[in-house]
Design a protein around this motif. Structure first.
Motif, PDB file in Angstrom:
ATOM      1  N   CYS A   1      86.370  12.331  80.976  1.00 52.79           N
ATOM      2  CA  CYS A   1      85.356  12.126  82.105  1.00 52.79           C
ATOM      3  C   CYS A   1      83.426  11.180  81.004  1.00 52.79           C
ATOM      4  CB  CYS A   1      84.734  12.872  83.180  1.00 52.79           C
ATOM      5  SG  CYS A   1      85.797  12.793  84.641  1.00 52.79           S
ATOM      6  N   SER A   2      83.208  10.578  81.917  1.00 53.71           N
ATOM      7  CA  SER A   2      81.562  10.411  81.014  1.00 53.71           C
ATOM      8  C   SER A   2      80.709  11.875  81.053  1.00 53.71           C
ATOM      9  CB  SER A   2      81.774   8.923  81.650  1.00 53.71           C
ATOM     10  OG  SER A   2      81.748   7.976  81.583  1.00 53.71           O
ATOM     11  N   VAL A   3      80.892  11.432  79.363  1.00 51.98           N
ATOM     12  CA  VAL A   3      79.558  12.819  78.734  1.00 51.98           C
ATOM     13  C   VAL A   3      78.345  12.414  77.789  1.00 51.98           C
ATOM     14  CG1 VAL A   3      79.634  14.937  77.889  1.00 51.98           C
ATOM     15  CG2 VAL A   3      81.760  14.559  79.359  1.00 51.98           C
ATOM     16  N   VAL A   4      77.658  12.709  77.520  1.00 51.49           N
ATOM     17  CA  VAL A   4      76.634  12.300  76.353  1.00 51.49           C
ATOM     18  C   VAL A   4      76.422  13.774  76.413  1.00 51.49           C
ATOM     19  CG1 VAL A   4      76.513  10.038  77.294  1.00 51.49           C
ATOM     20  CG2 VAL A   4      74.896  11.730  78.084  1.00 51.49           C
ATOM     21  N   LEU A   5      75.228  13.561  74.896  1.00 54.55           N
ATOM     22  CA  LEU A   5      74.745  15.086  74.498  1.00 54.55           C
ATOM     23  C   LEU A   5      73.640  14.685  74.556  1.00 54.55           C
ATOM     24  CD1 LEU A   5      77.073  15.958  71.173  1.00 54.55           C
ATOM     25  CD2 LEU A   5      76.940  16.860  73.428  1.00 54.55           C
ATOM     26  N   GLN A   6      72.410  14.767  75.365  1.00 51.29           N
ATOM     27  CA  GLN A   6      70.783  14.680  74.909  1.00 51.29           C
ATOM     28  C   GLN A   6      70.784  14.207  73.806  1.00 51.29           C
ATOM     29  OE1 GLN A   6      68.777  16.399  78.370  1.00 51.29           O
ATOM     30  NE2 GLN A   6      67.761  18.320  76.530  1.00 51.29           N
ATOM     31  N   PRO A   7      69.612  12.964  73.653  1.00 50.18           N
ATOM     32  CA  PRO A   7      69.328  12.727  72.233  1.00 50.18           C
ATOM     33  C   PRO A   7      68.145  13.970  71.855  1.00 50.18           C
ATOM     34  CG  PRO A   7      69.081  11.309  74.082  1.00 50.18           C
ATOM     35  CD  PRO A   7      70.417  12.367  74.829  1.00 50.18           C
ATOM     36  N   GLY A   8      67.380  13.906  70.568  1.00 53.59           N
ATOM     37  CA  GLY A   8      66.145  14.635  70.585  1.00 53.59           C
ATOM     38  C   GLY A   8      65.208  13.783  70.073  1.00 53.59           C
ATOM     39  N   PRO A   9      64.030  14.278  70.869  1.00 54.84           N
ATOM     40  CA  PRO A   9      62.873  13.238  71.040  1.00 54.84           C
ATOM     41  C   PRO A   9      62.509  12.048  69.759  1.00 54.84           C
ATOM     42  CG  PRO A   9      62.398  15.479  71.117  1.00 54.84           C
ATOM     43  CD  PRO A   9      63.592  15.002  70.634  1.00 54.84           C
ATOM     44  N   ASP A  10      63.273  11.942  68.646  1.00 52.91           N
ATOM     45  CA  ASP A  10      63.015  10.786  67.472  1.00 52.91           C
ATOM     46  C   ASP A  10      64.344   9.733  67.140  1.00 52.91           C
ATOM     47  OD1 ASP A  10      60.567  11.469  67.313  1.00 52.91           O
ATOM     48  OD2 ASP A  10      60.958  12.907  65.698  1.00 52.91           O
TER      49      ASP A  10
ATOM     50  N   LYS B   1      67.335   7.719  68.780  1.00 57.46           N
ATOM     51  CA  LYS B   1      67.412   6.320  68.893  1.00 57.46           C
ATOM     52  C   LYS B   1      68.832   5.535  69.138  1.00 57.46           C
ATOM     53  CE  LYS B   1      63.058   5.480  66.998  1.00 57.46           C
ATOM     54  NZ  LYS B   1      61.602   4.373  65.682  1.00 57.46           N
ATOM     55  N   GLY B   2      69.053   4.830  69.761  1.00 57.05           N
ATOM     56  CA  GLY B   2      70.072   3.924  70.120  1.00 57.05           C
ATOM     57  C   GLY B   2      71.137   5.031  71.045  1.00 57.05           C
ATOM     58  N   LYS B   3      71.972   4.334  70.939  1.00 54.99           N
ATOM     59  CA  LYS B   3      73.004   5.127  71.801  1.00 54.99           C
ATOM     60  C   LYS B   3      73.231   6.651  71.360  1.00 54.99           C
ATOM     61  CE  LYS B   3      76.308   1.114  72.742  1.00 54.99           C
ATOM     62  NZ  LYS B   3      77.328   0.694  72.620  1.00 54.99           N
ATOM     63  N   ALA B   4      72.938   7.288  73.154  1.00 52.45           N
ATOM     64  CA  ALA B   4      73.163   8.597  72.600  1.00 52.45           C
ATOM     65  C   ALA B   4      74.840   9.454  72.360  1.00 52.45           C
ATOM     66  CB  ALA B   4      73.159   9.798  73.807  1.00 52.45           C
ATOM     67  N   CYS B   5      75.392  10.293  71.592  1.00 53.63           N
ATOM     68  CA  CYS B   5      76.604  10.350  71.426  1.00 53.63           C
ATOM     69  C   CYS B   5      77.496  11.538  72.635  1.00 53.63           C
ATOM     70  CB  CYS B   5      76.342  11.973  70.320  1.00 53.63           C
ATOM     71  SG  CYS B   5      75.587  11.475  68.542  1.00 53.63           S
ATOM     72  N   GLY B   6      78.520  10.913  72.378  1.00 54.07           N
ATOM     73  CA  GLY B   6      79.346  11.104  73.617  1.00 54.07           C
ATOM     74  C   GLY B   6      80.799  10.136  73.490  1.00 54.07           C
TER      75      GLY B   6
ATOM     76  N   GLY C   1      77.818  10.060  65.628  1.00 55.95           N
ATOM     77  CA  GLY C   1      76.946   9.723  64.911  1.00 55.95           C
ATOM     78  C   GLY C   1      75.690   8.704  65.666  1.00 55.95           C
ATOM     79  N   ARG C   2      74.727   8.560  64.395  1.00 50.52           N
ATOM     80  CA  ARG C   2      73.252   7.450  64.942  1.00 50.52           C
ATOM     81  C   ARG C   2      73.816   6.197  64.757  1.00 50.52           C
ATOM     82  NH1 ARG C   2      69.556   9.709  60.524  1.00 50.52           N
ATOM     83  NH2 ARG C   2      68.498   7.053  60.741  1.00 50.52           N
ATOM     84  N   GLU C   3      73.964   5.658  65.941  1.00 49.07           N
ATOM     85  CA  GLU C   3      73.979   4.649  65.925  1.00 49.07           C
ATOM     86  C   GLU C   3      73.317   2.567  64.718  1.00 49.07           C
ATOM     87  OE1 GLU C   3      74.754   0.676  69.204  1.00 49.07           O
ATOM     88  OE2 GLU C   3      72.979   1.779  69.032  1.00 49.07           O
ATOM     89  N   ASP C   4      72.342   3.194  64.524  1.00 44.04           N
ATOM     90  CA  ASP C   4      72.065   2.799  62.855  1.00 44.04           C
ATOM     91  C   ASP C   4      72.657   2.923  62.324  1.00 44.04           C
ATOM     92  OD1 ASP C   4      71.463   5.232  63.095  1.00 44.04           O
ATOM     93  OD2 ASP C   4      68.771   4.882  62.299  1.00 44.04           O
ATOM     94  N   LEU C   5      73.429   3.351  61.546  1.00 49.87           N
ATOM     95  CA  LEU C   5      74.295   3.889  60.232  1.00 49.87           C
ATOM     96  C   LEU C   5      74.772   3.182  60.377  1.00 49.87           C
ATOM     97  CD1 LEU C   5      73.772   8.078  59.975  1.00 49.87           C
ATOM     98  CD2 LEU C   5      72.604   6.434  59.050  1.00 49.87           C
ATOM     99  N   ASP C   6      75.909   2.991  61.604  1.00 53.22           N
ATOM    100  CA  ASP C   6      76.272   1.830  61.524  1.00 53.22           C
ATOM    101  C   ASP C   6      76.666   0.517  60.954  1.00 53.22           C
ATOM    102  OD1 ASP C   6      78.118   3.024  63.351  1.00 53.22           O
ATOM    103  OD2 ASP C   6      78.417   1.966  65.090  1.00 53.22           O
ATOM    104  N   VAL C   7      74.986  -0.354  60.288  1.00 51.93           N
ATOM    105  CA  VAL C   7      74.791  -1.224  59.693  1.00 51.93           C
ATOM    106  C   VAL C   7      75.057  -1.002  58.359  1.00 51.93           C
ATOM    107  CG1 VAL C   7      73.113  -2.212  61.349  1.00 51.93           C
ATOM    108  CG2 VAL C   7      72.598  -0.601  59.444  1.00 51.93           C
ATOM    109  N   ILE C   8      75.244  -0.121  57.803  1.00 57.83           N
ATOM    110  CA  ILE C   8      75.835   0.219  55.964  1.00 57.83           C
ATOM    111  C   ILE C   8      77.193   0.643  56.137  1.00 57.83           C
ATOM    112  CG2 ILE C   8      73.108   0.903  55.661  1.00 57.83           C
ATOM    113  CD1 ILE C   8      73.991   3.867  56.064  1.00 57.83           C
ATOM    114  N   GLY C   9      78.113   0.298  57.052  1.00 66.73           N
ATOM    115  CA  GLY C   9      79.254   0.601  56.909  1.00 66.73           C
ATOM    116  C   GLY C   9      79.782   1.959  56.654  1.00 66.73           C
TER     117      GLY C   9
END
Length: 417
Positions: free
Chosen positions: A119-128, A130-135, A60-68
């Protein structure tokens, strides 16, 4: 001079040193993570210094971590205390190099990564996004704390230094015939079929390789094959927190090859699936990346016998589809026309480096490949990988490979991250 990666905490009291950031899974074992932490303990007080290696899955999005709301799950972690000193690893050549670089008050540490982790894998983020990619990622972190595991103790960001590392896997050495599939299809209003056969020299190719597919068509009908379309699908299983599985097309190419009624075709067509053609596809699985450096489509997941899928987080597989676009004939052409479709499994991976100096993954090309040679070690892995595709096919699985010793001494310019 050895290449060194360094990260210093905000308070200046902790400096984390690593000699490399890519750690190779050799199937039977994984490279050890050897590092050093340089300390300036004048402001530590009664606090201790810990080092932690974590394999985590972010979904999930990293910026949501700040709201718990935390969308991060630790798959595995290990932590050790290095100050006051309680961890004394057997010193390696990498330790000696890093300790010379760090100077006084340098404390070594070692982590052994289990070989059943993904192994290390990330999911390509969309253009908008922000923060760490899922994976799935791996992180080495050193920090100051009163206790090792106290959920009520708040660790200040300024008291932490961290570096992202990658667990990677190179292609095994293979020998033997590649996959082959054939199909016979009958049509409405026609008593004769179309025969389609497709094969490849091998089922494993390196990222950026041209993939030749030998196609044979025997058209016994009165219909015309207008053209041939080849697609490559990436199937991604998100298996850690749900049963999500989705498929994204990473290549779609049409060839203007026609097969007239009662005609035949025997031809080799080449395709090359590339990330550069899929930059805008959100959620596409990619090999793990460091900072903003280049990467590529995710390598295929190789399953070992007895390996638990639940800890893998993300599983990636590929399949090639060959479509014959068939036109109908006569007044009912719109009803009697159809497509003929056949599937072949595909494994995409990186070649092993030629020498023991680890090269960046984005710099490895098909010219870096190791010659394919047989050995006495049979591979059980590819039977399980191919079974993921679930299609009827004739697959030759007399795969043989051996494992090279990729332990390395890294020599390059000094670099700080």
């Amino acid at each position: 001079m050895a290449k060194v990666y360094k990260k210093t905490s905000g308070n200046g009291g902790l400096s984390l040193y690593l000699g490399k950031r890519d750690y190779v899974d050799h199937v039977t074992k994984v490279d050890s993570v050897d590092g050093v932490v340089k300390l300036d303990p004048k402001d530590f007080g009664s606090r201790k210094v810990f080092v932690q290696l974590t394999c985590a899955f972010r979904y999930g999005r990293e910026d949501l971590d700040v709201i718990g709301l935390s969308f991060r799950k630790d798959i595995w972690y290990e932590q050790i205390q290095i100050y006051p000193e309680s961890h004394q690893p057997k010193l390696s050549i990498m330790h000696d190099t890093l300790m010379k670089k760090a100077g006084d008050n340098a404390y070594p540490f070692t982590f052994d990564i289990p070989n059943n982790l993904p192994c290390s894998v990330v999911l390509q983020p969309g253009p908008d996004d922000k923060g760490k990619a899922c994976g799935v990622d791996f992180e080495v972190r050193t920090y100051l704390a009163m206790e090792a595991d106290n959920p009520d103790e708040k660790i200040e960001k300024k008291d932490t230094a961290r570096l992202i590392v990658r667990k990677i896997q190179f292609a095994p050495d293979l020998a033997g015939a590649g996959p082959r599939a054939e199909l016979r299809k009958n049509f409405m209003m026609s008593d004769k079929p179309i025969h389609l056969e497709a094969s490849m020299a091998r089922d494993l190719f390196f990222h950026g390789d041209s993939i030749p597919i030998k196609i044979k068509v025997n058209n016994e009908t009165s219909k015309t094959v207008k053209n041939i379309k080849i697609t490559v699908d990436q199937a991604t299983d998100i298996i850690l927190y749900s049963a999500d599985k989705y498929t994204k097309c990473v290549l779609n190419k049409e060839f203007s090859e026609t097969v007239e009624a009662n005609g035949t075709l025997d031809k080799t067509l080449c395709i090359t699936p590339l990330l550069s053609d899929n930059k805008e596809k959100r959620g596409l699985a990619l090999d793990g990346r460091l900072k903003d450096e280049d990467t590529n489509l995710a390598s295929s997941t190789i399953l070992r016998a007895g390996m638990e899928k639940d800890v893998l987080g993300i599983m990636v597989s590929y399949k090639i589809k060959i479509h014959l676009i068939v036109a109908g004939s006569g007044l009912l052409a719109g009803l009697t026309g159809s497509d003929v479709e056949l599937e072949l499994p595909l494994i995409l991976m990186h070649p092993k480096p030629k020498d023991k100096n680890m090269e960046p993954l984005s710099d490895l090309t098909s010219s870096d490949r190791i010659p394919l040679e047989g050995s006495s070690l049979a591979s059980p892995d590819y039977h399980q990988t191919l079974s993921l595709f679930g299609s009827d096919q004739t697959v030759h699985e007399d795969r043989l490979y051996d494992h090279l010793d990729l332990s390395e001494t890294v020599e390059a310019s000094s670099q700080s991250r």
